[in-house]
Design a protein around this motif. Structure first.
Motif, short mmCIF file in Angstrom:
data_model
loop_
_atom_site.label_atom_id
_atom_site.label_comp_id
_atom_site.label_asym_id
_atom_site.label_seq_id
_atom_site.Cartn_x
_atom_site.Cartn_y
_atom_site.Cartn_z
N TYR A 67 6.28 -17.23 -40.36
CA TYR A 67 6.26 -18.21 -41.46
C TYR A 67 4.87 -18.30 -42.08
N ALA A 68 3.86 -18.41 -41.25
CA ALA A 68 2.49 -18.55 -41.76
C ALA A 68 1.73 -17.23 -41.76
N ASN A 69 2.38 -16.18 -41.26
CA ASN A 69 1.68 -14.91 -41.07
C ASN A 69 0.42 -15.15 -40.24
N TRP A 70 0.60 -15.90 -39.16
CA TRP A 70 -0.50 -16.29 -38.26
C TRP A 70 -0.02 -15.97 -36.85
N PRO A 71 -0.75 -15.17 -36.07
CA PRO A 71 -0.22 -14.65 -34.81
C PRO A 71 -0.25 -15.59 -33.62
N THR A 72 -0.97 -16.71 -33.73
CA THR A 72 -1.14 -17.53 -32.54
C THR A 72 -0.55 -18.93 -32.69
N ILE A 73 -0.37 -19.57 -31.55
CA ILE A 73 0.13 -20.93 -31.47
C ILE A 73 -0.89 -21.68 -30.63
N PRO A 74 -1.26 -22.88 -30.98
CA PRO A 74 -0.63 -23.83 -31.88
C PRO A 74 -0.92 -23.55 -33.36
N GLN A 75 -0.08 -24.16 -34.20
CA GLN A 75 -0.25 -24.12 -35.65
C GLN A 75 -0.04 -25.52 -36.20
N LEU A 76 -0.98 -25.94 -37.05
CA LEU A 76 -0.93 -27.27 -37.64
C LEU A 76 -0.56 -27.18 -39.11
N TYR A 77 0.35 -28.07 -39.53
CA TYR A 77 0.76 -28.20 -40.93
C TYR A 77 0.56 -29.64 -41.35
N ILE A 78 -0.06 -29.83 -42.50
CA ILE A 78 -0.22 -31.15 -43.08
C ILE A 78 0.37 -31.12 -44.47
N LYS A 79 1.31 -32.03 -44.74
CA LYS A 79 2.01 -32.10 -46.02
C LYS A 79 2.58 -30.74 -46.43
N GLY A 80 3.17 -30.04 -45.47
CA GLY A 80 3.84 -28.78 -45.75
C GLY A 80 2.92 -27.58 -45.85
N GLU A 81 1.61 -27.80 -45.76
CA GLU A 81 0.65 -26.70 -45.90
C GLU A 81 0.11 -26.30 -44.53
N PHE A 82 0.02 -25.00 -44.31
CA PHE A 82 -0.55 -24.48 -43.07
C PHE A 82 -2.05 -24.76 -43.07
N VAL A 83 -2.53 -25.43 -42.02
CA VAL A 83 -3.95 -25.74 -41.89
C VAL A 83 -4.64 -24.70 -41.03
#
Length: 109
Positions: A67-83
């Motif tokens: 979804y974010a094209n980001w390989p690691t977790i955790p992932q933070l989203y604020i107001k629908g935007e990937f931080v």
């Protein structure tokens, strides 16, 4: 039997929750140090957040990486935007930017 649309499920989570954290484990029982750190940073800024335990659902675990094209977790989203992930969260917190993002959220809410 209908196929799950994982990307649609993830999109719904990040858009319906002003602050969403995809993590390993839960806020009360994180399953990795990075997730524990991310939870602590959000608690420090005092913002309520939705937590999604990716260990409970392998489809979500892989789907959020896509979804974010980001390989690691955790992932933070604020107001629908990937931080970002835990390192970016730490940098934002140290610079005061994470607090500003949260303040904007609380004003908009």
């Amino acid at each position: 039997m209908s196929e799950r649309n994982i990307q649609q499920e993830i999109h719904q989570i990040v858009t319906e929750n002003p602050v969403a954290l995809f993590m390993k484990g839960t806020p009360t029982f994180p399953q990795c140090g990075f997730s524990a750190g991310a939870v602590q940073l959000l608690k420090n800024v005092g913002v309520p957040f939705a937590a999604v335990n990716v260990l409970a659902d392998p489809d979500i675990r892989q789907g959020i990486k896509d979804y974010a094209n980001w390989p690691t977790i955790p992932q933070l989203y604020i107001k629908g935007e990937f931080v970002g992930g835990s390192d970016i969260m730490k940098e934002l917190y140290a610079s005061g930017e994470l607090q500003k993002l949260v303040e904007e959220f609380t004003k908009a809410a």
